[in-house]
Enzyme design. Structure first.
Site, PDB file in Angstrom:
ATOM      1  N   GLY A  14      28.289  21.245  34.342  1.00 16.67           N
ATOM      2  CA  GLY A  14      27.919  22.573  34.826  1.00 16.67           C
ATOM      3  C   GLY A  14      26.417  22.733  34.936  1.00 16.67           C
ATOM      4  N   ALA A  15      25.751  21.698  35.444  1.00 20.84           N
ATOM      5  CA  ALA A  15      24.284  21.634  35.397  1.00 20.84           C
ATOM      6  C   ALA A  15      23.609  22.094  36.677  1.00 20.84           C
ATOM      7  CB  ALA A  15      23.845  20.207  35.079  1.00 20.84           C
ATOM      8  N   VAL A  65      35.591  19.300  35.431  1.00 22.44           N
ATOM      9  CA  VAL A  65      35.933  19.192  34.016  1.00 22.44           C
ATOM     10  C   VAL A  65      37.403  19.476  33.739  1.00 22.44           C
ATOM     11  CG1 VAL A  65      33.580  19.693  33.242  1.00 22.44           C
ATOM     12  CG2 VAL A  65      35.239  21.579  33.470  1.00 22.44           C
ATOM     13  N   ASN A  91      28.798  21.976  28.853  1.00 21.03           N
ATOM     14  CA  ASN A  91      28.301  23.303  29.203  1.00 21.03           C
ATOM     15  C   ASN A  91      29.145  24.016  30.264  1.00 21.03           C
ATOM     16  OD1 ASN A  91      25.957  25.390  29.611  1.00 21.03           O
ATOM     17  ND2 ASN A  91      26.351  24.533  31.632  1.00 21.03           N
ATOM     18  N   SER A 143      29.899  30.763  22.936  1.00 22.54           N
ATOM     19  CA  SER A 143      29.429  32.116  23.217  1.00 22.54           C
ATOM     20  C   SER A 143      29.624  32.965  21.968  1.00 22.54           C
ATOM     21  CB  SER A 143      30.222  32.720  24.381  1.00 22.54           C
ATOM     22  OG  SER A 143      29.871  34.083  24.591  1.00 22.54           O
ATOM     23  N   TYR A 157      38.402  34.545  28.296  1.00 22.39           N
ATOM     24  CA  TYR A 157      37.123  33.875  28.050  1.00 22.39           C
ATOM     25  C   TYR A 157      36.856  33.762  26.546  1.00 22.39           C
ATOM     26  CZ  TYR A 157      32.032  33.208  27.957  1.00 22.39           C
ATOM     27  OH  TYR A 157      30.762  32.739  27.706  1.00 22.39           O
ATOM     28  N   ALA A 159      38.985  33.812  24.106  1.00 24.17           N
ATOM     29  CA  ALA A 159      39.916  32.856  23.499  1.00 24.17           C
ATOM     30  C   ALA A 159      39.454  31.423  23.733  1.00 24.17           C
ATOM     31  CB  ALA A 159      41.315  33.065  24.081  1.00 24.17           C
ATOM     32  N   LYS A 161      36.393  30.354  24.213  1.00 24.38           N
ATOM     33  CA  LYS A 161      35.164  30.059  23.472  1.00 24.38           C
ATOM     34  C   LYS A 161      35.431  29.886  21.984  1.00 24.38           C
ATOM     35  CE  LYS A 161      32.583  29.641  26.912  1.00 24.38           C
ATOM     36  NZ  LYS A 161      31.835  28.406  27.180  1.00 24.38           N
ATOM     37  N   ILE A 190      22.334  36.281  28.084  1.00 21.88           N
ATOM     38  CA  ILE A 190      21.253  35.476  28.635  1.00 21.88           C
ATOM     39  C   ILE A 190      21.106  35.827  30.113  1.00 21.88           C
ATOM     40  CG2 ILE A 190      20.362  33.147  28.960  1.00 21.88           C
ATOM     41  CD1 ILE A 190      20.814  34.013  26.009  1.00 21.88           C
TER      42      ILE A 190
END
Length: 258
Positions: A14-15, A65, A91, A143, A157, A159, A161, A190
Site C-alpha cells: 500500500g505504498a 494483498v 501497511n 489503528s 474496519y 474489527a 484492525k 493522520i
C-alpha cells in the site's frame, strides 16, 4: 542517516499514497532499498520513479494483498532484485464507511480480507526471506480504531484492525527464534488524502479532541516505523506504538478545557 537501515531491503505494501508512501519516502531518504508495492503497477512505478529522481533507491512491484499468490511472486521478485528482504511494512488497508445495518457480507469480507488477511498473507510470503536476514523486522499498520476506540460506520474496519494485533502477538512469539521482531503502529487521525475526503467538519471536531491540538502528519507515522525497523529496536517485539497526539487519553472532552 539512520545507519542501521542503510542498504536494508524494505517491502512496503500500500505504498503508492498516504501513510504507505510516506513510510516508503522516509526509508528511501535514509538509504534503504525500497520496494514500492501496489495493486496498480502504474501508480507504484510513478511513486518509485519519484523517489529515484531524488537519487534514492526504489523499485515498483505489483501485488494484491488479498491474493497470496501475487504476494508470493512479489516477494520472490524483490528477493531477486534486492538480494533479500529485511523489513516488511504491512501497511495496505481500506476503510470504507457504512453502518452495520447497511453492510453486506461481501463488504465485510472485502475489509477483513484486505486489512487482516492481507497482513497474514504479506508476512507469510516474505517470511522465507526475512528468516535469512541478519535481523528481520515486521511493522504492521493498525489503528486506534478497533483496538482502542470505536466510530460509527467503521465496525468492519475496527474489527480488522483489532484482528491484526491478535495476529501480531502470536507471530512475534513464533518468529522470535529467527531474530525477527513483529510490532504494530496505531495511528490516530493522520492528515492523508483519505482523511481529507471525510470533510472539514470531521477534521475540526477531531482536532478539538486531541490534546496536542493538531492532526498527525504522515511523517509522524513514518519515523516511528523507521525506529521499529532499526537495529536499535531489536529488543521490542509484540508491542503496539500509539501515535495519536494524546487523543485516547482524555476520559471526556471536559478534560481538555483546563
Amino acid at each position: 542517516m539512520w545507519a542501521s537501515v542503510v542498504g536494508k531491503s524494505v517491502v512496503i505494501t500500500g505504498a503508492t499514497k498516504g501513510i504507505g508512501k510516506g513510510i516508503a519516502r522516509v526509508f528511501a531518504q535514509q538509504g534503504a532499498k525500497v520496494a514500492v508495492i501496489g495493486r496498480v503497477l502504474e501508480q507504484a512505478e510513478a511513486c518509485a520513479e519519484e523517489f529515484r529522481s531524488n537519487g534514492w533507491y526504489a523499485q515498483a512491484f505489483y501485488a494484491d494483498v488479498k491474493n497470496c499468490r501475487s504476494l508470493e511472486q512479489m516477494a520472490k521478485e524483490v528477493n531477486r532484485s534486492f538480494g533479500g528482504i529485511d523489513v516488511l511494512c504491512a501497511n495496505a488497508g481500506v476503510f470504507p464507511s457504512m453502518t452495520i445495518e447497511e453492510m453486506s457480507s461481501e463488504q465485510w469480507d472485502h475489509v477483513m480480507n484486505t486489512n487482516a488477511k492481507g497482513t497474514f498473507f504479506s508476512l507469510q510470503a516474505c517470511l522465507p526471506f526475512l528468516k535469512r536476514a541478519e535481523y528481520g523486522r515486521v511493522i504492521i499498520t493498525s489503528s486506534i480504531t478497533g483496538p482502542l476506540t470505536g466510530y460509527p460506520g467503521w465496525a468492519h474496519y475496527g474489527a480488522s484492525k483489532a484482528a491484526q494485533l491478535g495476529f501480531m502477538r502470536s507471530a512475534a512469539i513464533e518468529l522470535a527464534p529467527y531474530h525477527i521482531t513483529v510490532n504494530a503502529i496505531l495511528p490516530g487521525n493522520i492528515l492523508t488524502e483519505g482523511l481529507q475526503d471525510i470533510g472539514t467538519n470531521y477534521l475540526e471536531r477531531m482536532v478539538s479532541s486531541i490534546p496536542l491540538k493538531r492532526l498527525g502528519s504522515i511523517d509522524d507515522i513514518a519515523y516511528a516505523t523507521l525506529f521499529l525497523a532499526s537495529k536499535e529496536a531489536g529488543y521490542i517485539t509484540g508491542q503496539t506504538l500509539i501515535i495519536d497526539g494524546g487523543q485516547t487519553l482524555p476520559e471526556s472532552l471536559d478534560a481538555l478545557t483546563y
